[in-house]
Design an enzyme around this catalytic site. Structure first.
Site, PDB file in Angstrom:
ATOM      1  N   CYS A   1     -25.535  34.125  39.395  1.00 50.46           N
ATOM      2  CA  CYS A   1     -24.108  34.239  39.145  1.00 50.46           C
ATOM      3  C   CYS A   1     -23.898  34.605  37.683  1.00 50.46           C
ATOM      4  O   CYS A   1     -24.417  33.926  36.787  1.00 50.46           O
ATOM      5  CB  CYS A   1     -23.419  32.916  39.472  1.00 50.46           C
ATOM      6  SG  CYS A   1     -21.653  32.921  39.135  1.00 50.46           S
TER       7      CYS A   1
ATOM      8  N   CYS B   1     -21.827  31.494  35.926  1.00 52.52           N
ATOM      9  CA  CYS B   1     -22.435  30.185  35.600  1.00 52.52           C
ATOM     10  C   CYS B   1     -23.955  30.188  35.550  1.00 52.52           C
ATOM     11  O   CYS B   1     -24.551  29.218  35.101  1.00 52.52           O
ATOM     12  CB  CYS B   1     -21.956  29.128  36.583  1.00 52.52           C
ATOM     13  SG  CYS B   1     -22.684  29.288  38.238  1.00 52.52           S
TER      14      CYS B   1
ATOM     15  N   CYS C   1     -19.613  31.579  44.757  1.00 53.70           N
ATOM     16  CA  CYS C   1     -20.685  30.781  44.157  1.00 53.70           C
ATOM     17  C   CYS C   1     -20.345  29.316  44.411  1.00 53.70           C
ATOM     18  O   CYS C   1     -19.246  28.859  44.080  1.00 53.70           O
ATOM     19  CB  CYS C   1     -20.758  31.060  42.653  1.00 53.70           C
ATOM     20  SG  CYS C   1     -21.942  29.998  41.784  1.00 53.70           S
TER      21      CYS C   1
ATOM     22  N   CYS D   1     -19.725  27.402  40.739  1.00 56.68           N
ATOM     23  CA  CYS D   1     -18.534  27.584  39.903  1.00 56.68           C
ATOM     24  C   CYS D   1     -17.328  28.137  40.667  1.00 56.68           C
ATOM     25  O   CYS D   1     -16.276  28.357  40.079  1.00 56.68           O
ATOM     26  CB  CYS D   1     -18.842  28.468  38.703  1.00 56.68           C
ATOM     27  SG  CYS D   1     -19.134  30.209  39.118  1.00 56.68           S
TER      28      CYS D   1
ATOM     29  N   CYS E   1     -22.435  41.076  51.366  1.00 58.70           N
ATOM     30  CA  CYS E   1     -22.024  42.261  50.615  1.00 58.70           C
ATOM     31  C   CYS E   1     -21.411  41.762  49.300  1.00 58.70           C
ATOM     32  O   CYS E   1     -20.315  41.191  49.301  1.00 58.70           O
ATOM     33  CB  CYS E   1     -21.019  43.024  51.474  1.00 58.70           C
ATOM     34  SG  CYS E   1     -20.612  44.643  50.873  1.00 58.70           S
TER      35      CYS E   1
END
Length: 141
Positions: free
Chosen positions: A52, A55, A101, A104, A124
């Site tokens: 990510c 984060c 995510c 976060c 995707c």
């Protein structure tokens, strides 16, 4: 990589606006989408992990990446079931499943039931909210 806040922890949006590019912020925090075939990772083939960009949490591994022809990086599964969360998305007049995510709560993209085996899923994901970390040669898989 930064500390990973829990999704229930308030995020300092001003700090994120300063740290992220405008495109990253629009996608991660406002559920935006980058145009197809424009993202850094749509045709990326290196071995490693995709984290990510907000984060630093590990999200997807290159071993599950495939060319879906959609113009966005596509994966058959996240690194663990706990890495992402899925949410009903009825925007744009269609039923979709949004992927965020789990650490976060940033928007990543969507998951569709039209992927290849073994899962039959296509995660995707927008390149702008990913940060790639190459796998060390001779290092752990």
């Amino acid at each position: 990589m930064t500390d990973h806040p829990h999704p229930d922890t308030p995020v300092d949006e001003d700090e994120l606006r300063r740290r992220l590019t405008p495109e990253q912020y629009r996608i991660a925090r406002q559920a935006g989408t980058e145009p197809p075939f424009t993202g850094e990772y749509h045709d990326h083939k290196a071995s490693g992990r995709y984290h990510c960009a907000v984060c630093g949490a590990a999200l997807f591994d290159s071993t599950t990446k495939f060319d879906s022809g959609s113009g966005w990086p596509s994966y058959t599964a996240p690194v663990t079931a706990e890495a992402v969360s899925e949410h009903r998305d009825a925007s744009l007049g269609m039923e979709r499943t949004e992927v965020r995510c789990a650490t976060c709560d940033s928007h990543l993209g969507h998951v569709f039931p039209d992927g290849p085996p073994p899962t039959g899923l296509r995660y995707c994901i927008n390149s702008a909210v990913l940060a790639f970390q190459p796998r060390e040669r001779n290092g752990p898989e």
